[in-house]
Design a protein around this motif. Structure first.
Motif, PDB file in Angstrom:
ATOM      1  N   LYS B 144       0.911  -1.256   0.044  1.00 44.95           N
ATOM      2  CA  LYS B 144      -0.084   0.065  -0.168  1.00 44.95           C
ATOM      3  C   LYS B 144       0.763   1.284  -0.046  1.00 44.95           C
ATOM      4  O   LYS B 144       0.285   2.296  -0.089  1.00 44.95           O
ATOM      5  CB  LYS B 144      -0.838   0.036   1.317  1.00 44.95           C
ATOM      6  CG  LYS B 144      -1.789  -1.347   1.128  1.00 44.95           C
ATOM      7  CD  LYS B 144      -2.647  -0.679   2.624  1.00 44.95           C
ATOM      8  CE  LYS B 144      -2.974  -2.251   3.175  1.00 44.95           C
ATOM      9  NZ  LYS B 144      -3.358  -2.035   4.745  1.00 44.95           N
ATOM     10  N   CYS B 145       2.195   1.083   0.287  1.00 42.40           N
ATOM     11  CA  CYS B 145       3.005   2.495   0.127  1.00 42.40           C
ATOM     12  C   CYS B 145       2.918   3.291  -0.950  1.00 42.40           C
ATOM     13  O   CYS B 145       2.748   3.043  -2.097  1.00 42.40           O
ATOM     14  CB  CYS B 145       4.426   1.922   0.667  1.00 42.40           C
ATOM     15  SG  CYS B 145       5.492   3.421   0.720  1.00 42.40           S
ATOM     16  N   ILE B 146       2.670   4.590  -0.431  1.00 49.29           N
ATOM     17  CA  ILE B 146       2.926   5.786  -1.929  1.00 49.29           C
ATOM     18  C   ILE B 146       4.142   6.393  -1.677  1.00 49.29           C
ATOM     19  O   ILE B 146       4.086   7.484  -2.359  1.00 49.29           O
ATOM     20  CB  ILE B 146       1.461   6.429  -1.591  1.00 49.29           C
ATOM     21  CG1 ILE B 146       1.323   6.999  -0.176  1.00 49.29           C
ATOM     22  CG2 ILE B 146       0.299   5.524  -2.060  1.00 49.29           C
ATOM     23  CD1 ILE B 146       0.410   7.884  -0.296  1.00 49.29           C
ATOM     24  N   LEU B 147       5.036   5.895  -0.973  1.00 53.25           N
ATOM     25  CA  LEU B 147       6.348   6.719  -0.940  1.00 53.25           C
ATOM     26  C   LEU B 147       6.434   8.054  -0.535  1.00 53.25           C
ATOM     27  O   LEU B 147       6.718   9.081  -1.483  1.00 53.25           O
ATOM     28  CB  LEU B 147       7.100   6.507  -2.204  1.00 53.25           C
ATOM     29  CG  LEU B 147       7.535   5.083  -2.563  1.00 53.25           C
ATOM     30  CD1 LEU B 147       8.081   4.887  -3.832  1.00 53.25           C
ATOM     31  CD2 LEU B 147       8.807   4.806  -1.386  1.00 53.25           C
ATOM     32  N   CYS B 148       5.546   8.454   0.379  1.00 49.90           N
ATOM     33  CA  CYS B 148       5.259   9.971   0.556  1.00 49.90           C
ATOM     34  C   CYS B 148       6.324  10.484   1.646  1.00 49.90           C
ATOM     35  O   CYS B 148       6.566  11.424   1.625  1.00 49.90           O
ATOM     36  CB  CYS B 148       3.874  10.024   1.314  1.00 49.90           C
ATOM     37  SG  CYS B 148       3.808   9.186   3.037  1.00 49.90           S
ATOM     38  N   ALA B 149       7.195   9.567   2.164  1.00 48.49           N
ATOM     39  CA  ALA B 149       8.205   9.775   3.416  1.00 48.49           C
ATOM     40  C   ALA B 149       7.752  10.339   4.575  1.00 48.49           C
ATOM     41  O   ALA B 149       8.518  10.727   5.335  1.00 48.49           O
ATOM     42  CB  ALA B 149       9.024  10.635   2.641  1.00 48.49           C
ATOM     43  N   ALA B 150       6.458  10.251   4.951  1.00 56.01           N
ATOM     44  CA  ALA B 150       6.052  10.653   6.273  1.00 56.01           C
ATOM     45  C   ALA B 150       6.460  10.020   7.415  1.00 56.01           C
ATOM     46  O   ALA B 150       6.935  10.469   8.402  1.00 56.01           O
ATOM     47  CB  ALA B 150       4.337  10.395   6.272  1.00 56.01           C
ATOM     48  N   CYS B 151       6.937   8.490   6.893  1.00 55.08           N
ATOM     49  CA  CYS B 151       7.551   7.781   8.075  1.00 55.08           C
ATOM     50  C   CYS B 151       8.812   8.044   8.307  1.00 55.08           C
ATOM     51  O   CYS B 151       9.214   8.112   9.468  1.00 55.08           O
ATOM     52  CB  CYS B 151       7.154   6.150   7.788  1.00 55.08           C
ATOM     53  SG  CYS B 151       7.941   5.774   5.964  1.00 55.08           S
ATOM     54  N   THR B 152       9.634   7.881   7.363  1.00 62.91           N
ATOM     55  CA  THR B 152      11.151   8.133   7.707  1.00 62.91           C
ATOM     56  C   THR B 152      11.427   9.500   8.060  1.00 62.91           C
ATOM     57  O   THR B 152      12.185   9.448   8.880  1.00 62.91           O
ATOM     58  CB  THR B 152      11.854   7.900   5.909  1.00 62.91           C
ATOM     59  OG1 THR B 152      11.540   6.615   5.532  1.00 62.91           O
ATOM     60  CG2 THR B 152      13.363   8.131   6.149  1.00 62.91           C
ATOM     61  N   ALA B 210       2.399   7.808  11.681  1.00 66.08           N
ATOM     62  CA  ALA B 210       2.620   8.788  10.399  1.00 66.08           C
ATOM     63  C   ALA B 210       2.099   8.385   9.301  1.00 66.08           C
ATOM     64  O   ALA B 210       1.353   8.934   8.334  1.00 66.08           O
ATOM     65  CB  ALA B 210       3.854   9.406  10.332  1.00 66.08           C
ATOM     66  N   CYS B 211       2.239   7.166   9.120  1.00 66.12           N
ATOM     67  CA  CYS B 211       1.835   6.514   7.641  1.00 66.12           C
ATOM     68  C   CYS B 211       0.227   6.738   7.349  1.00 66.12           C
ATOM     69  O   CYS B 211      -0.559   6.420   7.893  1.00 66.12           O
ATOM     70  CB  CYS B 211       1.990   5.039   7.749  1.00 66.12           C
ATOM     71  SG  CYS B 211       1.573   4.307   6.049  1.00 66.12           S
ATOM     72  N   PRO B 212      -0.015   7.656   6.082  1.00 65.21           N
ATOM     73  CA  PRO B 212      -1.239   7.852   5.834  1.00 65.21           C
ATOM     74  C   PRO B 212      -2.089   6.401   5.179  1.00 65.21           C
ATOM     75  O   PRO B 212      -3.131   6.704   4.917  1.00 65.21           O
ATOM     76  CB  PRO B 212      -1.174   8.919   4.934  1.00 65.21           C
ATOM     77  CG  PRO B 212       0.217   8.641   4.120  1.00 65.21           C
ATOM     78  CD  PRO B 212       0.933   8.115   5.194  1.00 65.21           C
TER      79      PRO B 212
END
Ligand code: SF4
Ligand code: FES
Lengths: 128, 232
Positions: B144-152, B210-212
């Motif tokens: 499901k990841c959209i590579l938004c970088a909120a997590c990192t 954080a992950c949306p």
């Protein structure tokens, strides 16, 4: 390692198992502490009266049993492993890389000294 | 139309020595999202307010920002959920290029470093590469990841040590490591069995918060760590 590794990102990793072992050691020592520290707490507060427990009393009474001595040593070792590996994490995170080697060296020396000293006391303290 | 106090952290590399906050009073509609408010502020007050956006519907991952102190997608959080004052800053821990736009090059470099693609060198034979439902479920969460970088960029371990490969890259490695059709799991595990790989995860759980996309990131990281442990 195949040639598929992309060089666009990070440098090629250095294959070392140390971090894997550390990762396990932290988790295993925490499990050991869960049992040993609770047992220690029960022993010092419920099994025996805290008011009696001077250093002399520990020497005479509790450490006259080899099992209890071994348990106390086990707890000491688990605390040292868990605590020092935790400190290693903190140093790895927050000490700038040029100082990290030195800081880790000091940490390991201190850990070794406490391991040796603790073990020596547990092994050699005379009863009686 | 009511209004909100919008505070944007701004930075123009050609004029400013450091980022600073600028306040705007922006009219809002009841169903507005933060992205709508940013767009309106840009239209009404200052066309130079700079931010990324593309899909506006939580799919592309380009508008992750620190909103009221938490990393989230500007297009997924409604003004109503935040109250009368809203602060918007760029994702923490990443170099700011201008206003809310951060430099994602290193982030994507780490993503690429984990071979985020299917490696299946054996020919598929007739038809497709089949998978059972269970085999597909094994890595469903991390698809499901959209590579938004909120997590990192929410991870204290990453702030402390920017070389850490970071949760997003590990999530995308997990996506292929546990795919039954893939043949490069071992390579990825070796790449991540590094001081700056999975071992930098301190199980802080900021990434999960954080992950949306609601991915259980810490679980995925620990599955990769365990897979490294049981390898060889
Ligand atoms: S795991 Fe979640 S927070 Fe991290 S990059 Fe992917 S979608 Fe964004
Ligand atoms: S604009 Fe695409 S995710 Fe928000």
């Amino acid at each position: 390692m195949s040639g598929r590794y992309s060089r666009s990102g990070r440098p090629r990793p250095v294959g070392s198992r140390v971090d894997l072992y550390v990762w396990y050691a932290v988790r295993i020592s925490s499990l050991a502490l869960f049992v040993l520290a609770l047992a220690h707490f029960a022993m010092t507060h419920f099994v025996y009266d805290p008011a009696d427990q001077s250093a002399e009393w520990v020497r005479q009474m509790r450490w006259s049993s080899v099992t209890l001595r071994a348990l106390d040593w086990g707890m000491l070792m688990a605390v040292l492993v868990h605590g020092f590996l935790g400190m290693r994490t903190v140093l790895q995170d927050y000490v700038p890389s040029r100082l990290r080697r030195v800081a880790l060296g000091i940490l390991y020396a201190l850990a070794l000294a406490l391991f040796v000293l603790g073990t020596q006391v547990v092994l050699t303290l005379k009863i009686g | 139309m009511s209004s909100v106090e919008l505070k944007i952290q701004r930075f123009d590399p050609e004029r400013d020595a450091a980022p600073h906050w600028v306040n705007y009073t922006v009219p809002v509609e009841p169903m507005d999202r933060v992205l709508d408010v940013l767009t309106r502020a840009k239209e009404l007050f200052d066309g130079s307010i700079t931010f990324r956006r593309s899909c506006a519907h939580g799919v592309c991952g380009s508008d992750a920002l620190m909103i009221n102190g938490r990393n989230r997608l500007a297009c997924k959080v409604r003004v109503e959920q935040l109250g009368k004052s809203i602060s918007v800053a760029p994702l923490p821990g990443l170099p700011v290029i201008k206003d809310l736009v951060v430099d994602m090059d290193a982030f994507f470099g780490k993503y690429r470093s984990v071979l985020p693609f299917l490696v299946a060198e054996e020919p598929a034979g007739e038809g497709e590469r089949h998978q059972t439902q269970e085999q597909r479920d094994r890595y469903d969460d991390t698809t499901k990841c959209i590579l938004c970088a909120a997590c990192t960029s929410s991870c204290p371990s990453f702030w402390a040590q920017p070389d850490y490969v970071g949760p997003a890259a590990i999530v995308n490695a997990h996506r292929f490591i546990f795919d039954s059709r893939d043949e490069a799991a071992d390579d990825r595990l070796e790449i991540l069995a590094d001081e700056d790989g999975v071992w930098r995860c301190r199980t802080t759980f900021n990434c999960v918060d954080a992950c949306p996309r609601g991915i259980n990131i810490t679980k995925a990281i620990l599955e990769v760590s365990s897979a490294i442990g049981s390898r060889r």
